[in-house]
Design a protein around this motif. Sequence first.
Motif, mmCIF file in Angstrom:
data_model
loop_
_atom_site.group_PDB
_atom_site.id
_atom_site.type_symbol
_atom_site.label_atom_id
_atom_site.label_comp_id
_atom_site.label_asym_id
_atom_site.label_seq_id
_atom_site.Cartn_x
_atom_site.Cartn_y
_atom_site.Cartn_z
ATOM 1 N N HIS A 1 0.829 -1.208 0.000
ATOM 2 C CA HIS A 1 0.000 0.000 0.000
ATOM 3 C C HIS A 1 0.867 1.265 0.000
ATOM 4 C CE1 HIS A 1 -3.182 2.536 2.302
ATOM 5 N NE2 HIS A 1 -3.593 2.404 1.056
ATOM 6 N N ARG A 2 0.539 2.184 -0.858
ATOM 7 C CA ARG A 2 1.259 3.475 -0.983
ATOM 8 C C ARG A 2 2.762 3.254 -1.174
ATOM 9 N NH1 ARG A 2 -2.132 7.051 3.597
ATOM 10 N NH2 ARG A 2 -4.139 6.126 3.074
ATOM 11 N N GLU B 1 0.569 -0.344 -4.749
ATOM 12 C CA GLU B 1 -0.553 0.572 -4.951
ATOM 13 C C GLU B 1 -0.050 1.959 -4.634
ATOM 14 O OE1 GLU B 1 -4.101 2.932 -3.318
ATOM 15 O OE2 GLU B 1 -2.142 2.519 -2.457
ATOM 16 N N ASP C 1 -1.348 6.479 -5.086
ATOM 17 C CA ASP C 1 -2.441 7.413 -5.381
ATOM 18 C C ASP C 1 -1.957 8.516 -6.319
ATOM 19 O OD1 ASP C 1 -4.214 6.274 -3.232
ATOM 20 O OD2 ASP C 1 -2.588 7.016 -1.960
ATOM 21 N N HIS D 1 -1.616 11.298 -1.522
ATOM 22 C CA HIS D 1 -2.919 10.802 -1.044
ATOM 23 C C HIS D 1 -3.883 11.928 -0.695
ATOM 24 C CE1 HIS D 1 -5.819 9.321 1.962
ATOM 25 N NE2 HIS D 1 -5.736 8.170 1.314
ATOM 26 N N ASN E 1 -1.185 -1.064 -9.005
ATOM 27 C CA ASN E 1 -2.590 -0.672 -8.883
ATOM 28 C C ASN E 1 -2.558 0.846 -8.711
ATOM 29 O OD1 ASN E 1 -5.034 -0.869 -6.179
ATOM 30 N ND2 ASN E 1 -5.310 -0.161 -8.262
ATOM 31 N N GLU F 1 -4.226 4.117 -8.152
ATOM 32 C CA GLU F 1 -5.489 4.686 -7.676
ATOM 33 C C GLU F 1 -5.614 6.125 -8.153
ATOM 34 O OE1 GLU F 1 -6.503 4.586 -3.439
ATOM 35 O OE2 GLU F 1 -8.078 6.052 -3.853
ATOM 36 N N LYS G 1 -6.930 9.476 -7.673
ATOM 37 C CA LYS G 1 -7.358 10.136 -6.427
ATOM 38 C C LYS G 1 -7.595 11.604 -6.731
ATOM 39 C CE LYS G 1 -6.818 8.573 -2.275
ATOM 40 N NZ LYS G 1 -7.785 7.651 -1.636
ATOM 41 N N PHE H 1 -12.386 5.733 -6.165
ATOM 42 C CA PHE H 1 -13.657 5.854 -5.452
ATOM 43 C C PHE H 1 -14.630 6.694 -6.282
ATOM 44 C CE2 PHE H 1 -10.834 5.178 -1.727
ATOM 45 C CZ PHE H 1 -11.569 4.228 -1.031
ATOM 46 N N LEU I 1 -13.574 1.162 -6.574
ATOM 47 C CA LEU I 1 -13.191 1.263 -5.156
ATOM 48 C C LEU I 1 -14.379 1.682 -4.310
ATOM 49 C CD1 LEU I 1 -9.748 3.090 -4.880
ATOM 50 C CD2 LEU I 1 -10.524 1.297 -3.343
ATOM 51 N N TRP J 1 -8.582 -3.822 0.854
ATOM 52 C CA TRP J 1 -7.632 -2.896 1.478
ATOM 53 C C TRP J 1 -8.138 -2.572 2.866
ATOM 54 C CZ3 TRP J 1 -10.153 1.610 2.771
ATOM 55 C CH2 TRP J 1 -11.364 1.852 2.088
HETATM 56 O O1 G3P Z 1 -6.640 1.600 -3.176
HETATM 57 C C1 G3P Z 1 -6.772 1.038 -1.929
HETATM 58 C C2 G3P Z 1 -6.612 2.064 -0.832
HETATM 59 O O2 G3P Z 1 -5.440 2.777 -1.053
HETATM 60 C C3 G3P Z 1 -7.789 3.000 -0.720
HETATM 61 O O3 G3P Z 1 -7.713 3.867 0.338
HETATM 62 O O4 G3P Z 1 -7.375 6.083 1.334
HETATM 63 O O5 G3P Z 1 -5.507 4.443 1.340
HETATM 64 O O6 G3P Z 1 -6.192 5.545 -0.771
HETATM 65 P P1 G3P Z 1 -6.650 5.029 0.553
#
Ligand code: G3P
Length: 238
Positions: free
Chosen positions: A11-12, A38, A40, A53, A104, A106, A108, A141, A161, A206
């Motif tokens: 993540h991130r 992943e 953003d 993010h 992945n 995202e 944002k 999202f 998402l 997630w």
């Molecule tokens: O993409 C999965 C997750 O990263 C979604 O939540 O707020 O961490 O970007 P967030």
Amino acid sequence: MNWPYPRIVAHRGGGALAPENTLGAIRLGASMGFKGVEFDVMLAGDGTPVIIHDETVDRTTNGKGSVPAMTYAELSALTIQEKEKIPTYEEAARLCLALGLWANVEIKPAKGHELATGDAVARMTRELWKDAPIAPLLSSFSPVALAAAQEAAPELPRGGLCDTLPEGWRSILKQLGCTAVHCNYQSLNGKLAAEIHEAGYGILVWTVNDPAEARRLVAVGADCLVTDALDRIGPDFK
Ligand code: G3P
Ligand code: MG
């Protein structure tokens, strides 16, 4: 859906072990053996897609201000934990490609920039990954951002998402041409996982940081776990 992507994704970039959404984080994820990350992507005020993010730089950098109100030149002058910078999407993508990492991505968007962000990220993804063996999975999202990505680069896979699946999720995913659901891990149980698979979609959850919970999710049918706990839920977690 057959899941052609890594099962465990950092993540991130580097989860909790590195400054989030930085090149250093992506390098760390790769150095620990992760095959997928992943991160953003948001547009700076001059339209440059950057990896961040929050809609402001206040939490993660030494500066203050709103991302869509700052140029990339202004953003790039900031530091993250005294050692990192806000990367452009292009820099992050090129690093993933050099390290052989799947992504992945995202989308944002800052509020009000949903369409422009989906469009820009899809176009840039098509260009940057044109020679890669597996395209990134774009997720958001924002249905507006996903629709813009679909319009700009329909061939790129998309994931819807959500926190919990909304009413009418089947028709929403169909309309957006999604191939996967990306939901909060707490909302997934065996019954729902079976329904999602039955409808033909892959399942990414997630952000799972407890190995026992991760085992539960694998058992109920999650195809992919996104984690901050890179040291406890490693790339070969089963
Ligand atoms: O993409 C999965 C997750 O990263 C979604 O939540 O707020 O961490 O970007 P967030
Ligand atoms: Mg994210």
